[in-house]
Design a protein around this motif. Structure first.
Motif: not given
Length: 391
Positions: A349-368, A370-373
């Motif tokens: 399965q993908p490491p992030y689901n559909r809702d999580e991809i949409i959430e990540m696409s709306n994150m600020t640069l700092d949030e993204l 931090n998420k990647s870490m």
């Protein structure tokens, strides 16, 4: 001088001025384009060494997955880590109408040309599996930092990766390591090589009576045949070799090295560790044709893609005079049990689901950033179980 000749000279002079003006304008940095609000009109290019080998195919899969969710177009160019093809791929993607490109280049110096093209034509660019180090490539780094179109680099700590793989072999009582590189001068290869040497130095300092020997690298390119030939050459030159590190190159050189060890009847006698997970790594850890591996999560291209996507949308801006550097943690496996968990939460399965991809696409640069870490086997398992409980 006749009137006709005078008019001809005037025409040629005017044309020459226009040409010079055009060249001058092209050398200037393009104005920042207007944000694209309609996702169906967003086109992002991907310059990658291969979209079909083990790591390349997974990288393409996760970019396609995110692009489909977000409703944007993607164009791929496979450039084989050949410098002139790496450079021309950026020009081709610009000509194809892309507003942004994510690139896995070979050497940092290629980025000078790539960034200049993006500056000239107003196309955003982000690296994946790569970065530019100021101390190693000051010219490339300065150009990237000063460009409003260079939006970041997503990569791992390659030196730490190299050290951990050497420690993995040392813990398995391997002391004579043959090293296989892929392309001389490749930025990631150089970082890993630095890590291997540092790992050996650390071990030898602590164990002066039980030292590890690391060979000079044998280069394999990015093919299975190259990996096979490199492994055979190392073992032929030093029959005492009891371990190999095919450093990377997309997975195919590793496959060749494994095949060579099998062909020579040295499975169990020559341990192999590497970076870039094989599709059948679980089985290979079980049958001892592999002793361990790092990498595997292929989320670098996803984060790089989201960097470019958000910049095209106008959500991220003002990249001049700063260098956005996002460092991913590696995933390490040394048992079939470890790999089974990776396979479940990253392959099946993908490491992030559909809702999580949409959430990540709306994150600020700092949030993204931090998420990647947070990417890890444990994080993927926790999120998957939480999502199952919601259903």
């Amino acid at each position: 001088m006749s009137k006709v000749k005078k008019l001809s000279l005037l025409f040629v002079s005017a044309l020459f001025v226009l040409v010079l003006a055009g060249c001058a304008n092209k050398s200037n940095i393009h104005e920042i384009p207007e944000p694209v609000t309609d996702n169906s009109k967003i086109k992002i290019g991907v310059s990658i060494w291969s979209s079909t080998d083990v790591l390349g195919a997974q990288s393409k899969k996760i970019i396609d997955y995110a692009a489909d969710i977000l409703g944007v177009q993607v164009i791929y160019i496979d450039q084989g880590h050949v410098s002139e093809k790496v450079v021309s791929s950026v020009e081709q993607l610009c000509a194809a109408g892309c507003q942004g490109v994510v690139i896995c280049n070979s050497s940092a110096t290629e980025m000078i040309s790539a960034i200049k093209t993006c500056n000239d034509y107003g196309m955003y660019i982000s690296q994946f599996y790569r970065t530019i180090k100021e101390q190693d490539d000051p010219e490339s780094y300065t150009m990237a930092k000063e460009s409003p179109f260079y939006v970041g680099a997503v990569h791992e700590n390659e030196v730490e990766n190299g050290k951990k793989l050497v420690k993995m072999l040392a813990d398995k009582n391997r002391r004579n390591i043959g090293l296989i590189g892929w392309t001389q001068g490749d930025a990631t290869w150089l970082g890993r090589w630095e890590g291997y040497k540092a790992g050996v130095e650390e071990w030898n300092t602590k164990h002066p009576n039980d030292k590890i020997k690391l060979s000079e690298p044998q280069y394999a390119g990015t093919t299975s045949d190259g990996g096979s030939s490199a492994a055979e050459a190392l073992i032929s030159a030093d029959p005492k070799i009891d371990a190999l590190i095919p450093a990377g190159g997309g997975g195919d050189p590793l496959l060749g090295a494994v095949a060579a060890v099998e062909r020579l009847g040295l499975v169990g006698k020559v341990d192999i560790v590497s970076t870039d997970f094989l599709a059948d790594l679980g089985e290979r850890l079980e049958n001892k044709t592999m002793a361990g591996e790092s990498g595997g999560h292929f989320c670098d291209p996803l984060i790089s893609f989201l960097l470019v996507y958000n910049t095209i949308k106008g959500n991220y801006s003002n990249f001049e005079n700063k260098f956005v550097d996002i460092e991913h943690p590696y995933i390490y496996v040394s048992s079939s049990e470890d790999y089974a968990k990776f396979e479940k939460y990253f392959i099946d399965q993908p490491p992030y689901n559909r809702d999580e991809i949409i959430e990540m696409s709306n994150m600020t640069l700092d949030e993204l950033k931090n998420k990647s870490m947070t990417v890890s086997l444990e994080d993927a398992e926790r999120r998957a179980q939480a999502n199952e409980n919601k259903q």
